[in-house]
Design an enzyme around this catalytic site. Structure first.
Site, mmCIF file in Angstrom:
data_model
loop_
_atom_site.group_PDB
_atom_site.id
_atom_site.type_symbol
_atom_site.label_atom_id
_atom_site.label_comp_id
_atom_site.label_asym_id
_atom_site.label_seq_id
_atom_site.Cartn_x
_atom_site.Cartn_y
_atom_site.Cartn_z
ATOM 1 N N HIS A 131 11.735 50.300 50.075
ATOM 2 C CA HIS A 131 12.333 49.149 49.054
ATOM 3 C C HIS A 131 11.672 47.808 48.940
ATOM 4 O O HIS A 131 11.955 47.026 48.266
ATOM 5 C CB HIS A 131 13.906 48.961 49.227
ATOM 6 C CG HIS A 131 14.628 50.170 48.954
ATOM 7 N ND1 HIS A 131 14.852 50.976 47.649
ATOM 8 C CD2 HIS A 131 15.359 51.264 49.693
ATOM 9 C CE1 HIS A 131 15.383 52.047 47.766
ATOM 10 N NE2 HIS A 131 15.862 51.967 49.211
ATOM 11 N N CYS B 281 48.622 49.306 40.662
ATOM 12 C CA CYS B 281 47.822 48.250 40.695
ATOM 13 C C CYS B 281 48.053 46.932 39.752
ATOM 14 O O CYS B 281 48.277 45.926 40.207
ATOM 15 C CB CYS B 281 46.110 48.540 40.363
ATOM 16 S SG CYS B 281 45.593 49.858 41.612
ATOM 17 N N CYS C 206 51.202 44.209 40.049
ATOM 18 C CA CYS C 206 50.753 43.093 40.908
ATOM 19 C C CYS C 206 49.393 42.168 40.241
ATOM 20 O O CYS C 206 49.827 41.015 39.934
ATOM 21 C CB CYS C 206 50.551 43.341 42.300
ATOM 22 S SG CYS C 206 51.852 43.895 43.386
ATOM 23 N N HIS C 207 48.670 42.927 40.044
ATOM 24 C CA HIS C 207 47.166 42.277 39.828
ATOM 25 C C HIS C 207 47.044 42.043 37.985
ATOM 26 O O HIS C 207 46.079 41.247 37.906
ATOM 27 C CB HIS C 207 46.041 42.863 40.368
ATOM 28 C CG HIS C 207 46.206 43.026 41.720
ATOM 29 N ND1 HIS C 207 46.023 41.964 42.531
ATOM 30 C CD2 HIS C 207 46.617 43.904 42.746
ATOM 31 C CE1 HIS C 207 46.271 42.228 43.930
ATOM 32 N NE2 HIS C 207 46.505 43.400 43.843
ATOM 33 N N ARG D 87 40.377 47.866 51.396
ATOM 34 C CA ARG D 87 41.381 46.909 50.570
ATOM 35 C C ARG D 87 42.192 47.791 49.893
ATOM 36 O O ARG D 87 43.416 47.683 49.953
ATOM 37 C CB ARG D 87 40.627 46.041 50.088
ATOM 38 C CG ARG D 87 41.412 44.977 49.198
ATOM 39 C CD ARG D 87 42.449 44.103 50.070
ATOM 40 N NE ARG D 87 43.621 44.793 50.404
ATOM 41 C CZ ARG D 87 44.496 44.203 50.754
ATOM 42 N NH1 ARG D 87 44.562 42.987 50.966
ATOM 43 N NH2 ARG D 87 45.825 44.692 50.899
ATOM 44 N N CYS E 102 46.254 48.345 49.970
ATOM 45 C CA CYS E 102 47.343 47.950 48.998
ATOM 46 C C CYS E 102 48.013 49.172 48.521
ATOM 47 O O CYS E 102 49.328 49.127 48.494
ATOM 48 C CB CYS E 102 46.402 47.666 47.534
ATOM 49 S SG CYS E 102 46.203 46.021 47.372
#
Lengths: 284, 109
Positions: free
Chosen positions: A104, A200, A203-204, A241, A245
């Site tokens: 790369h 999800c 809340c978000h 994460r 959650c």
């Protein structure tokens, strides 16, 4: 007595207003090393414009000190891990005796990569996350052992690849062959899980900007991942994460690297199309 | 011997003569306190950075003694007055005898 009551009422009102104001995202600009300004709020992409006007980076929902920490690479503890990954990038591994750099080139040449992941992979006929792509390289090109999906080596490498892309907008494809996976992800995003029956979106999407106990709810954007969390003093991947959650809804969670979380990552990433790649970000 | 030790320093490239500048330093080091035990109950030997110094053109700026309770990757920030152009020299001393050095030049504007 009446006067006293009036004064008390005014005091309570003032208190409520102050608390409400605190919960809003801040109006601030993220400039890295005083030279690169990142997009932390922008118009919502078309596919979420029915539910959100604006998409906002989690950076805007954090405290002054935490935001400052991310604005300087010297102060950002995540950059230590980026440097460690840079060494790994240039070190040969596996039966083929090749390093990442042998194919790369310099890690900084990879800037175009992170913003487009997760991304459809023709050979494997499924959507690949950065982690899956890295392990595919390690296994099939380097003849090296796969890394654990959320292990230290892996999250460091994804941090390196995110760091070189900072400033470029997230731009994942949601049409073409990736579309069915994206739709699965969307389904998961709106599915309530656990004993608390939270999706999800509860809340978000519905409640961002409000306080969830002592924490300030963000839009749950993942443009800043992997993210250095002050609470566990290490880099955290998006899937780790997600797992946290889902666990917090008191559900049995999917595993990091599972097809469900890959689909969810694609969908959540697409909600942040247009925000700058920020990883490694700093959050609490 | 401690692995993955890497010093980092941030010093402004230039300053006005007599200015007080802020210097930030960080060395990646595990700072093993010597008070922890491994899974078999054996004490993990102490391995820390025990001293840090900064000199400017041969004159000492700070000389710090570090103790075992200091966390991983010790970060030290301090101020220094720059009377003239010159070079800051930073030195970290490891328990194992290793010495890590870094230096940064500063110009007068």
């Amino acid at each position: 007595m009446t006067i006293l009551k009036g004064a008390l009422g005014a005091f309570i009102l003032a208190g409520t207003v102050a608390a409400g104001a605190m919960a809003d995202p801040v109006d601030d600009t993220l400039t890295i090393n005083a030279e690169m300004t990142l997009v932390t709020r922008t118009a919502a992409p078309d596919h979420v414009s029915d539910v959100l006007d604006e998409v906002m980076s989690g950076w805007l929902f954090r405290g002054t000190e935490t935001r400052a920490m991310q604005a300087d690479d010297f102060d950002n503890p995540g950059m230590i891990f980026v440097e460690q990954a840079e060494d790994v990038w240039n070190t040969a591994d596996g039966s083929e005796g090749k390093s990442c750099a042998d194919c790369h080139g310099a890690s900084s040449d990879m800037a175009e990569v992170r913003p487009t992941f997760p991304k459809w992979n023709d050979a494997a006929e499924k959507v690949f996350t950065m982690e899956m792509q890295i392990n595919d390289c390690r296994e099939n090109r380097m003849g090296a052992e796969k890394w654990k999906y959320t292990g230290g080596d892996m999250v460091n490498m994804t941090a390196l690849l995110a760091s070189v892309s900072r400033g470029l907008p997230v731009n994942v494809a949601i049409d073409g062959p990736a579309q069915s996976t994206w739709e699965e992800g969307k389904e998961l995003y709106y599915t309530r899980t656990g004993q608390l029956e939270l999706s999800c979106a509860n809340c978000h999407e519905d409640s961002y900007g409000k306080m969830i106990r002592a924490d300030h709810l963000s839009q749950g954007q993942i443009n800043g991942f992997p993210t250095y969390r002050l609470k566990n003093t290490k880099l955290n991947s998006a899937h780790a994460r997600f797992k946290g959650c889902v666990r917090d809804t008191r559900a049995e969670t999917y595993n990091p690297g599972s097809p469900e979380f890959v689909a969810l990552e694609l969908y959540v990433a697409s909600r942040g199309n247009g925000l700058s790649v920020e990883g490694p970000s700093v959050r609490n | 011997m401690a692995k993955g030790v890497k010093p980092r320093v941030k010093v402004p490239k230039k300053a006005a003569a007599g200015d007080t500048i802020t210097i930030k330093t960080l060395i990646s080091h595990k700072m093993e306190s010597g008070q922890r035990k491994d899974d078999d109950g054996n004490v993990i030997p102490r391995s820390i950075i025990n001293r840090f110094t900064c000199d400017f053109n041969g004159e000492n700026v700070v000389d710090v003694t570090l103790e075992p309770a200091i966390s991983t990757n010790p970060y030290l920030e301090f101020e220094a007055k720059v009377p003239e152009a010159g070079e800051f020299k930073f030195t970290w001393y490891d328990d194992d005898g290793s010495v890590y050095e870094e230096s940064k030049k500063i110009a007068i504007e």
